[in-house]
Design an enzyme around this catalytic site. Structure first.
Site, PDB file in Angstrom:
ATOM      1  N   GLU A   1       0.866  -1.193   0.000  1.00  0.00           N
ATOM      2  CA  GLU A   1       0.000   0.000   0.000  1.00  0.00           C
ATOM      3  C   GLU A   1       0.899   1.239   0.000  1.00  0.00           C
ATOM      4  O   GLU A   1       1.967   1.233   0.626  1.00  0.00           O
ATOM      5  CB  GLU A   1      -0.845  -0.025   1.291  1.00  0.00           C
ATOM      6  CG  GLU A   1      -1.648   1.236   1.560  1.00  0.00           C
ATOM      7  CD  GLU A   1      -2.213   1.260   2.996  1.00  0.00           C
ATOM      8  OE1 GLU A   1      -1.525   0.799   3.936  1.00  0.00           O
ATOM      9  OE2 GLU A   1      -3.349   1.760   3.160  1.00  0.00           O
TER      10      GLU A   1
ATOM     11  N   ASN B   1      -6.853   6.353  -1.670  1.00  0.00           N
ATOM     12  CA  ASN B   1      -5.794   5.392  -1.380  1.00  0.00           C
ATOM     13  C   ASN B   1      -6.023   4.254  -2.376  1.00  0.00           C
ATOM     14  O   ASN B   1      -6.951   3.456  -2.208  1.00  0.00           O
ATOM     15  CB  ASN B   1      -5.911   4.925   0.075  1.00  0.00           C
ATOM     16  CG  ASN B   1      -4.736   4.078   0.496  1.00  0.00           C
ATOM     17  OD1 ASN B   1      -4.030   3.515  -0.325  1.00  0.00           O
ATOM     18  ND2 ASN B   1      -4.536   3.969   1.805  1.00  0.00           N
TER      19      ASN B   1
END
Ligand code: CDT
Length: 313
Positions: free
Chosen positions: A47, A110
Site C-alpha cells: 500500500e 488510497n
C-alpha cells in the site's frame, strides 16, 4: 490437472520522507527483476508504495499533503515499472495515493492498480479507511486516513488476469470478511493486497502484541472461506520513527501460509500457486451457489452497526 501461476510478494523496507519517487521505483524494479528470476508471473507491492506512510503526520497546508499524491498513472517517475512489466511479461499490484481531478471535483484516494504486460488491467480505491480525521497532538504519530482520503467509489473489483481471476483490496480492508466475500462472489482465485500497519496503536494499545497474529489470522480466514490465494505485502521496518509490521506472505486456499518474509527490509518471496486448488474448494466446501442462504444475511447490508438481538424463544 493443474493451473500453476507463480506469484510474488515484493516487501519494502521503510521509505524516507525525502526519498524521491525515482529512488523508490528503482527499488521496486529490483524486486520485480528478482521475482522474475524466481519464476514469478506477477508481484504484489505494498500500500502507498511510492512514498512514506504520510497519514502519520498532521499537515495544515494542502500543498504539503498533495505532494504525496499521483495525478496520473503512469507518470514519468513510474513509467519504468510499466516498461519493465512489458519487457519481462510480468504483472504487478501497486499501491499509491491518487489525486483525481475528474468531474470538476478534486478527490483523494488510497488506490491500487493491477498492471499486466505494461497495461493497467484494474483499479481499486480503498473502502475501509481506518484511523481518525482529528489532530491528536498528544499521540507520537497520527493515523489520518480519514482526513486525507475519500472512501473508494469503485467497489471491490476482480479481473481476468494471470490465467485466473484476480481481485484487489488494501490494508485495513483485509480485516473485514465482507471484502473477501464480495471478491469471492466474483470468483476471485487470487486476492492481492498491500499494507502499512504500525505495531503500536497509541490510542488502542491493547492488541499491540498480537499485531502479527491478527494480520495473518484475517488473511488466512479470508483465503480459506473464499477459496482464494492471498498475497499480502507489507511496508515494513522503522519508517520515520514508526515501527511497521512485516510478515508479508502468500496464503493458499487451505488457509495455510505457503511463503513468508523473514526480514523487515526489501525482500521477495514467491510461491507456486495451483489455481485448480481454488476451483476445487469453490466447487465443494465453499460452493457458494449450493450452500449460501442469502435470505438469512440481510443484516449485513441493512445496518453498519449492531442492532437489538432478534433471536426467537
Ligand atoms: N494502512 C492501514 O490501513 N493500516 C491499518 C492500521 C490502522 S491503525 C489505526 C491496518 O488495519 O493495518
Amino acid at each position: 490437472m493443474s493451473r500453476i501461476v507463480t506469484l510474488a510478494s515484493g516487501q519494502l523496507g521503510p521509505i524516507a520522507r525525502d526519498e524521491s519517487r525515482q529512488s523508490v521505483v528503482a527499488r521496486l524494479l529490483e524486486l520485480m527483476r528478482e521475482a522474475k528470476g524466481m519464476g514469478a508471473r506477477a508481484i504484489v507491492f505494498p500500500e502507498l508504495a511510492l512514498t512514506s506512510f504520510f497519514p502519520r503526520w498532521y499537515f495544515e497546508d494542502q500543498a504539503d499533503i498533495d505532494a504525496f499524491y499521483e495525478r496520473e498513472m503512469p507518470n514519468p517517475a513510474t513509467r519504468p515499472l510499466f516498461e519493465a512489466s512489458e519487457e519481462l511479461g510480468m504483472g504487478f499490484y501497486l499501491g499509491y495515493a491518487e489525486l483525481d481531478g475528474g468531474n470538476g471535483q478534486t478527490r483523494h484516494y488510497n488506490t491500487s492498480i493491477l498492471v499486466d504486460r505494461g497495461r493497467i488491467v484494474g483499479k481499486y480505491r480503498k473502502v475501509h479507511l481506518p484511523g481518525h480525521a482529528d489532530h491528536r497532538p498528544e499521540a507520537p504519530f497520527q493515523h489520518l486516513e480519514k482526513r486525507y482520503f475519500d472512501v473508494g467509489n469503485l467497489g471491490f473489483g476482480a479481473w481476468h488476469a494471470f490465467d485466473g481471476i484476480a481481485g484487489m483490496c488494501i490494508c485495513n480492508d483485509r480485516r473485514w470478511p465482507e471484502t473477501y466475500r464480495v471478491l469471492g462472489l466474483q470468483g476471485a482465485e487470487m486476492i492481492f493486497l498491500g499494507y502499512n500497519t504500525p505495531t503500536h496503536i497509541p490510542w488502542e494499545p491493547i492488541y499491540d502484541h498480537l499485531s502479527d497474529f491478527h494480520n495473518h489470522l484475517s488473511m488466512q480466514a479470508g483465503a480459506y472461506q473464499n477459496s482464494a490465494f492471498v498475497v499480502g505485502t507489507a511496508k515494513a521496518g522503522v519508517e520515520e520513527g514508526c515501527d511497521l509490521l512485516a510478515g508479508s506472505c502468500i496464503i493458499a486456499p487451505s488457509g495455510e501460509i505457503i511463503a513468508l518474509a523473514t526480514t523487515r527490509e526489501d525482500e521477495v518471496i514467491v510461491a507456486r500457486c495451483d489455481l485448480e486448488l481454488s476451483r476445487h474448494n469453490k466447487e465443494h466446501m465453499f460452493n457458494f451457489a449450493q450452500h449460501r442462504q442469502i435470505d438469512q444475511y440481510g443484516l449485513i447490508t441493512e445496518t453498519a452497526g449492531a442492532v437489538e438481538p432478534r433471536g426467537r424463544p
